[in-house]
Design an enzyme around this catalytic site. Structure first.
Site, short mmCIF file in Angstrom:
data_model
loop_
_atom_site.label_atom_id
_atom_site.label_comp_id
_atom_site.label_asym_id
_atom_site.label_seq_id
_atom_site.Cartn_x
_atom_site.Cartn_y
_atom_site.Cartn_z
N HIS A 1 40.49 52.48 81.38
CA HIS A 1 41.13 53.74 81.53
C HIS A 1 40.24 55.07 82.01
CE1 HIS A 1 39.83 54.44 77.15
NE2 HIS A 1 40.00 53.69 77.43
N ASP B 1 41.26 58.12 81.06
CA ASP B 1 40.84 59.34 80.32
C ASP B 1 39.66 58.61 78.82
OD1 ASP B 1 43.05 57.31 78.86
OD2 ASP B 1 43.11 58.59 77.36
N GLU C 1 45.56 56.91 78.12
CA GLU C 1 45.23 55.38 76.73
C GLU C 1 45.11 55.88 75.83
OE1 GLU C 1 43.81 52.00 74.36
OE2 GLU C 1 43.19 54.26 75.45
#
Length: 376
Positions: free
Chosen positions: A79, A81, A143
């Site tokens: 992910h 983020d 996420e």
């Protein structure tokens, strides 16, 4: 095979790009350019409108070395983020071989270590002319805010038969073969207001009702596979009025789906019985936001991972995770997925760190998994 300096510099460049969850727009642009420059087809899906995040998910496809190859299509996922505080990260390389932030922010190895390993792995596959089937590299947004990017993804973009998340804590070789499903629960208790000093007996305290309900619940560690928690308890009003409304926010988790459902049902019964005893009502709303998954150690994907680790001189160690990840979502799509340890430590804190050697091992493992898949 793995170029350590190149990998470290890639990782450092990634963590310097701000990407706190919900604000993924800048890192998304960077990643599009990086994967495109490596010759992959890059597509950003339309999940941003559903998730409310700064970007959609990226699906980056590396075509097979042989168009007629029977090698299965696989995927790797990480992910883009991070959690906060993740703005202005200043990575530092220590004399002990670990990379850290300057102590004012997180580092972002969760999960940019996984992305850096992907980029290095792709370069090695190309430089070494390693045969492989079609590979999808799926980089999700959101996420850290509850798997929102993956949850909003359209199943039709996924072509892989099985895959690997590079997003677990632990030592390289640790394989999360199971993780719990999670339910989010909101409960509203209705009471009856009355003057707290003049005629309190005419009221029904929603705070008392809610407290009795919580006291009847099994919470914390229910068993080895199930947990439950009350996250917030809110009843606001003036001191001289019997409180007539309380809201609770809670969660329940279990690796076994029927246990999750049983825990939700038990919490609901506790609330409804406490409300009925007080002569009032409550509203109980639950939503299973993602399902559990579990792979036996004999499962093909677990055995393939173990073989790949063996080629690197590493031992596979399976475990059941207590937290959810995007692997839950992909397993829920019917795509067998395990979550592999990347080697980061103290994530979600300003003490987060990762060993350069573990960055290298993660990239090596990616290449080994591709090679092992070609033997299937």
């Amino acid at each position: 095979m793995i170029q350590q300096n190149r990998l470290v510099q890639e990782f450092i460049s990634l963590v310097k790009v701000d990407s706190e969850t919900r604000f993924e727009q800048d890192i998304c642009v960077v990643l599009k350019e990086k994967f495109s420059s490596l010759g992959l087809h890059v597509m950003e899906d339309d999940s941003m409108a559903k998730s409310g995040h700064g970007s959609g998910n990226l699906i980056c496809t590396l075509e097979a070395t042989d168009s007629n190859s029977a090698i299965p299509t696989i995927f790797f996922t990480s992910h883009m983020d991070t959690v906060a505080p993740g703005k202005g990260i200043k990575p530092q390389i220590g004399d002990d071989g670990f990379i850290r932030s300057d102590g004012t922010t997180i580092l972002g190895s969760d999960d940019k270590a996984g992305i850096a390993a992907m980029i290095e792995g792709i370069q090695v596959l190309k430089e070494q002319n390693i045969p492989h089937g079609r590979i999808q590299f799926v980089i999700t947004a959101g996420e850290e805010s509850g798997l929102k990017g993956a949850r909003a993804m359209d199943r039709s973009v996924m072509e892989a038969e099985f895959g690997f998340a590079l997003d677990s804590n632990g030592s390289i070789g640790d394989i999360a073969t199971a993780a719990p499903g999670r339910a989010e629960i909101e409960i509203i208790f209705h009471g009856k207001s009355a003057h707290a000093g003049v005629n309190p007996e005419d009221g029904i305290s929603a705070i008392q009702v809610a407290s009795k309900a919580v006291a009847r619940m099994s919470l914390g560690r229910i068993d080895s596979e199930t947990t439950a928690n009350i996250g917030s308890f809110s009843g606001v009003g003036p001191l001289n009025v019997v409180c007539d409304k309380v809201m609770l926010e809670a969660e329940a988790r279990s690796i076994v789906q029927h246990k999750l459902e049983a825990q939700i049902a038990a919490m609901k019964e506790a609330c409804e019985s406490a409300a009925a005893d007080a002569g009032t009502t409550c509203e109980f709303n639950s939503n299973i936001v993602y399902a559990s998954y579990m792979h036996d150690d004999s499962a093909p994907i677990v055995q393939l991972t173990a073989r790949a680790l063996t080629t690197l001189g590493l031992k596979a160690r399976t475990f059941h995770s207590g937290g959810g990840s995007d692997a839950n979502i992909f397993n829920g799509m019917g795509i067998p997925t395990v979550n592999l340890a990347v080697g980061y430590h103290e994530i979600h804190t300003t003490k987060e760190h990762i060993a350069i050697s573990d960055l290298v091992k993660t990239a090596e493992l990616l290449v080994a998994l591709v090679k092992e898949t070609a033997k299937v």
